[in-house]
Scaffold this motif. Sequence first.
Motif, PDB file in Angstrom:
ATOM      1  N   VAL A 174      10.467 -11.933 -16.431  1.00  0.00           N
ATOM      2  CA  VAL A 174       9.835  -9.768 -15.801  1.00  0.00           C
ATOM      3  C   VAL A 174      10.824  -8.759 -15.756  1.00  0.00           C
ATOM      4  O   VAL A 174      11.805  -9.798 -14.945  1.00  0.00           O
ATOM      5  N   ALA A 175      10.605  -7.985 -16.030  1.00  0.00           N
ATOM      6  CA  ALA A 175      11.669  -7.001 -15.428  1.00  0.00           C
ATOM      7  C   ALA A 175      11.578  -6.270 -13.866  1.00  0.00           C
ATOM      8  O   ALA A 175      10.038  -6.526 -12.977  1.00  0.00           O
ATOM      9  N   PHE A 176      12.911  -5.888 -13.645  1.00  0.00           N
ATOM     10  CA  PHE A 176      13.280  -5.617 -12.296  1.00  0.00           C
ATOM     11  C   PHE A 176      13.187  -4.012 -11.790  1.00  0.00           C
ATOM     12  O   PHE A 176      13.736  -3.114 -13.009  1.00  0.00           O
ATOM     13  N   LEU A 177      11.865  -3.219 -11.393  1.00  0.00           N
ATOM     14  CA  LEU A 177      11.959  -2.262 -11.570  1.00  0.00           C
ATOM     15  C   LEU A 177      12.611  -1.562 -10.789  1.00  0.00           C
ATOM     16  O   LEU A 177      12.493   0.211 -11.014  1.00  0.00           O
ATOM     17  N   GLY A 178      13.241  -2.119  -9.609  1.00  0.00           N
ATOM     18  CA  GLY A 178      13.997  -1.380  -8.988  1.00  0.00           C
ATOM     19  C   GLY A 178      13.837  -1.506  -7.506  1.00  0.00           C
ATOM     20  O   GLY A 178      13.217  -2.016  -6.761  1.00  0.00           O
ATOM     21  N   ASP A 179      14.838  -0.989  -6.356  1.00  0.00           N
ATOM     22  CA  ASP A 179      15.024  -0.548  -5.232  1.00  0.00           C
ATOM     23  C   ASP A 179      13.890   0.085  -4.536  1.00  0.00           C
ATOM     24  O   ASP A 179      14.476   1.432  -4.392  1.00  0.00           O
ATOM     25  N   VAL A 180      13.274   0.323  -3.008  1.00  0.00           N
ATOM     26  CA  VAL A 180      12.872   1.025  -2.471  1.00  0.00           C
ATOM     27  C   VAL A 180      13.326   0.684  -0.981  1.00  0.00           C
ATOM     28  O   VAL A 180      13.680  -0.102  -0.185  1.00  0.00           O
ATOM     29  N   PRO A 181      14.125   1.674  -0.238  1.00  0.00           N
ATOM     30  CA  PRO A 181      14.727   1.246   1.068  1.00  0.00           C
ATOM     31  C   PRO A 181      14.155   0.958   2.573  1.00  0.00           C
ATOM     32  O   PRO A 181      12.667   1.468   1.921  1.00  0.00           O
ATOM     33  N   LEU A 182      14.684   0.321   2.826  1.00  0.00           N
ATOM     34  CA  LEU A 182      13.423   0.531   4.210  1.00  0.00           C
ATOM     35  C   LEU A 182      14.217   1.701   5.250  1.00  0.00           C
ATOM     36  O   LEU A 182      14.933   1.685   5.686  1.00  0.00           O
ATOM     37  N   HIS A 183      13.308   2.648   5.317  1.00  0.00           N
ATOM     38  CA  HIS A 183      13.363   3.801   5.973  1.00  0.00           C
ATOM     39  C   HIS A 183      12.358   4.252   6.712  1.00  0.00           C
ATOM     40  O   HIS A 183      11.404   4.688   6.439  1.00  0.00           O
ATOM     41  N   VAL A 184      13.178   4.804   7.704  1.00  0.00           N
ATOM     42  CA  VAL A 184      12.143   5.416   8.783  1.00  0.00           C
ATOM     43  C   VAL A 184      11.062   6.420   8.284  1.00  0.00           C
ATOM     44  O   VAL A 184       9.826   6.870   9.025  1.00  0.00           O
ATOM     45  N   HIS A 185      11.709   7.025   7.394  1.00  0.00           N
ATOM     46  CA  HIS A 185      10.709   8.201   7.195  1.00  0.00           C
ATOM     47  C   HIS A 185       9.591   7.585   5.903  1.00  0.00           C
ATOM     48  O   HIS A 185       8.303   8.348   5.599  1.00  0.00           O
ATOM     49  N   ILE A 186       9.903   7.244   5.550  1.00  0.00           N
ATOM     50  CA  ILE A 186       8.735   6.519   4.799  1.00  0.00           C
ATOM     51  C   ILE A 186       7.809   5.695   5.485  1.00  0.00           C
ATOM     52  O   ILE A 186       6.822   6.625   5.445  1.00  0.00           O
ATOM     53  N   SER A 192       1.064  -1.387  -0.076  1.00  0.00           N
ATOM     54  CA  SER A 192      -0.379  -0.056  -0.404  1.00  0.00           C
ATOM     55  C   SER A 192       0.610   1.314   0.373  1.00  0.00           C
ATOM     56  O   SER A 192       1.192   2.096  -0.126  1.00  0.00           O
ATOM     57  N   THR A 193       1.900   1.412   0.389  1.00  0.00           N
ATOM     58  CA  THR A 193       2.969   1.815   0.190  1.00  0.00           C
ATOM     59  C   THR A 193       3.340   3.013  -0.605  1.00  0.00           C
ATOM     60  O   THR A 193       3.549   3.534  -1.488  1.00  0.00           O
ATOM     61  N   THR A 194       3.590   1.225  -1.499  1.00  0.00           N
ATOM     62  CA  THR A 194       4.019   1.185  -2.348  1.00  0.00           C
ATOM     63  C   THR A 194       3.690   2.039  -3.811  1.00  0.00           C
ATOM     64  O   THR A 194       3.271   2.864  -4.630  1.00  0.00           O
ATOM     65  N   ALA A 195       1.945   1.908  -3.229  1.00  0.00           N
ATOM     66  CA  ALA A 195       0.765   2.193  -4.514  1.00  0.00           C
ATOM     67  C   ALA A 195       0.849   3.719  -4.476  1.00  0.00           C
ATOM     68  O   ALA A 195       0.177   4.137  -5.240  1.00  0.00           O
ATOM     69  N   VAL A 196       0.948   4.091  -3.042  1.00  0.00           N
ATOM     70  CA  VAL A 196       0.691   5.752  -2.640  1.00  0.00           C
ATOM     71  C   VAL A 196       1.828   6.291  -3.197  1.00  0.00           C
ATOM     72  O   VAL A 196       1.293   7.697  -4.916  1.00  0.00           O
ATOM     73  N   ASN A 197       2.095   6.262  -2.953  1.00  0.00           N
ATOM     74  CA  ASN A 197       3.726   6.750  -3.136  1.00  0.00           C
ATOM     75  C   ASN A 197       3.493   6.817  -5.152  1.00  0.00           C
ATOM     76  O   ASN A 197       4.873   7.607  -5.806  1.00  0.00           O
ATOM     77  N   LEU A 198       3.429   5.621  -5.396  1.00  0.00           N
ATOM     78  CA  LEU A 198       3.844   5.520  -7.217  1.00  0.00           C
ATOM     79  C   LEU A 198       2.710   5.983  -7.465  1.00  0.00           C
ATOM     80  O   LEU A 198       3.253   7.033  -8.385  1.00  0.00           O
ATOM     81  N   ALA A 199       1.727   6.660  -7.109  1.00  0.00           N
ATOM     82  CA  ALA A 199       0.717   7.037  -7.599  1.00  0.00           C
ATOM     83  C   ALA A 199       0.664   8.588  -7.939  1.00  0.00           C
ATOM     84  O   ALA A 199       0.682   9.765  -8.852  1.00  0.00           O
ATOM     85  N   TYR A 250      10.784   6.127  -5.550  1.00  0.00           N
ATOM     86  CA  TYR A 250       9.641   6.019  -6.548  1.00  0.00           C
ATOM     87  C   TYR A 250       9.722   7.074  -7.716  1.00  0.00           C
ATOM     88  O   TYR A 250       8.825   6.084  -8.224  1.00  0.00           O
ATOM     89  N   ILE A 251       9.713   8.271  -7.994  1.00  0.00           N
ATOM     90  CA  ILE A 251      10.199   8.663  -8.553  1.00  0.00           C
ATOM     91  C   ILE A 251      10.504   7.994 -10.009  1.00  0.00           C
ATOM     92  O   ILE A 251      10.439   8.011 -10.962  1.00  0.00           O
ATOM     93  N   LYS A 252      11.817   6.614  -9.119  1.00  0.00           N
ATOM     94  CA  LYS A 252      12.249   6.617 -10.291  1.00  0.00           C
ATOM     95  C   LYS A 252      11.476   4.820 -11.224  1.00  0.00           C
ATOM     96  O   LYS A 252      11.601   4.638 -12.251  1.00  0.00           O
ATOM     97  N   LEU A 253      11.235   4.375  -9.813  1.00  0.00           N
ATOM     98  CA  LEU A 253       9.790   3.226 -10.044  1.00  0.00           C
ATOM     99  C   LEU A 253       8.919   3.765 -11.431  1.00  0.00           C
ATOM    100  O   LEU A 253       8.833   3.214 -12.031  1.00  0.00           O
ATOM    101  N   ALA A 254       8.410   4.942 -10.772  1.00  0.00           N
ATOM    102  CA  ALA A 254       7.557   5.427 -11.666  1.00  0.00           C
ATOM    103  C   ALA A 254       7.913   5.727 -13.154  1.00  0.00           C
ATOM    104  O   ALA A 254       7.160   4.831 -14.289  1.00  0.00           O
ATOM    105  N   SER A 255       9.486   5.986 -13.193  1.00  0.00           N
ATOM    106  CA  SER A 255       9.582   6.359 -14.620  1.00  0.00           C
ATOM    107  C   SER A 255       9.756   4.577 -15.516  1.00  0.00           C
ATOM    108  O   SER A 255       9.759   4.583 -16.522  1.00  0.00           O
ATOM    109  N   ALA A 256      10.007   3.697 -14.593  1.00  0.00           N
ATOM    110  CA  ALA A 256      10.890   2.390 -15.074  1.00  0.00           C
ATOM    111  C   ALA A 256       9.077   2.124 -15.300  1.00  0.00           C
ATOM    112  O   ALA A 256       9.044   1.387 -16.670  1.00  0.00           O
TER     113      ALA A 256
END
Length: 340
Positions: free
Chosen positions: A289-301, A88-95, A324-330
């Motif tokens: 399938v494609a690998f779209l990218g990494d998102v770190p484990l960070h307390v800020h997120i 869900s965190t990924t979906a929100v930030n991806l949007a 997340y910006i890089k993920l959206a571009s991918a």
Amino acid sequence: MAHFTYGRLSCLMSAHANKSLLLRARPQIKGQSARCLHFTRRHMSADATTLTERQKQLMSRGLPERKAIAGVRQVLLVASGKGGVGKSTTAVNLALALAADRPGTSVGLLDADIYGPSIPKMMNLKGNPQLTHDHHMIPLTNYGIPCMSMGFLVDEDAAVAWRGLMVMSALHKLLTQVGTPPPRLQVCARTKVAWGPLDYLVVDLPPGTGDVQLTITQSVPIAGAVVVSTPQDVALQDARRGVQMFKKVNVPVLGLVQNMSTFECPKCRQQTDIFGSDGARQLADSLGVAFLGDVPLHVHIRQTSDLGTPVVVSSPGSPEALSYIKLASAVVRRLEQIAT
């Protein structure tokens, strides 16, 4: 404008579910256990033949016709085989990243997790959607993203105790109306969401590969699915099942996202692979399938998600937001590849 509430939707769902259950009810076989066993053995061969013929008939009909959502150009699914991987965190930030990456891009967000909606809190939204004169629910909007969720129709602490049939019918209302409702339910059954013109509708699916996933993939045309996983072996096993499920229902898999990939100590800056290293990347390679990218484990997120101020809008220049910006571009690149 009128308000659309859980009570109205629940009444509608119950009517549809009860009707379906009555149609599917089967007569019980009465008698002693020996008689039942004899009956079963006698008709086992005939039942097997009947079942095979029935399966052939169903397969010959094919899947239901997918109907596009009015005004929505592309529907993107964000899925995970397992809960707790940050889907869900990924979906929100991806949007939010899709809207931020290309000015003028319109993006909507649908929370398809009927039992555990998270979008209202993460997007800092409360209240009931209003109804237009033609019974269209108006999504609630924040940060320029129109959102729809079951969380807008129920109290924050209320449990949605619905069976599968009611859930599937609710999803049809949130996506697009399918079929002609009975006359006595005409007013409620016409209700659907006025998404308006959108370039992308990001759908936050519940974890797993069950009724919700199948209902959505068979109801509307899907541009592609993003599968989220941590590098942990247990999560990767379920992510593999998720990818295979989308392939079976002919939904393009845009690729895998490796969430919580590394943790950086805020004091010494040492990086630690808490959940393992490159597991999602290796799984993507093995599945083709494609690998779209990494998102770190960070307390800020985590903090920004809990506060309803997603990191992409609250700290757009931070390394976490840039992931997340890089993920959206991918994702956009993969959509263009599939289109060509």
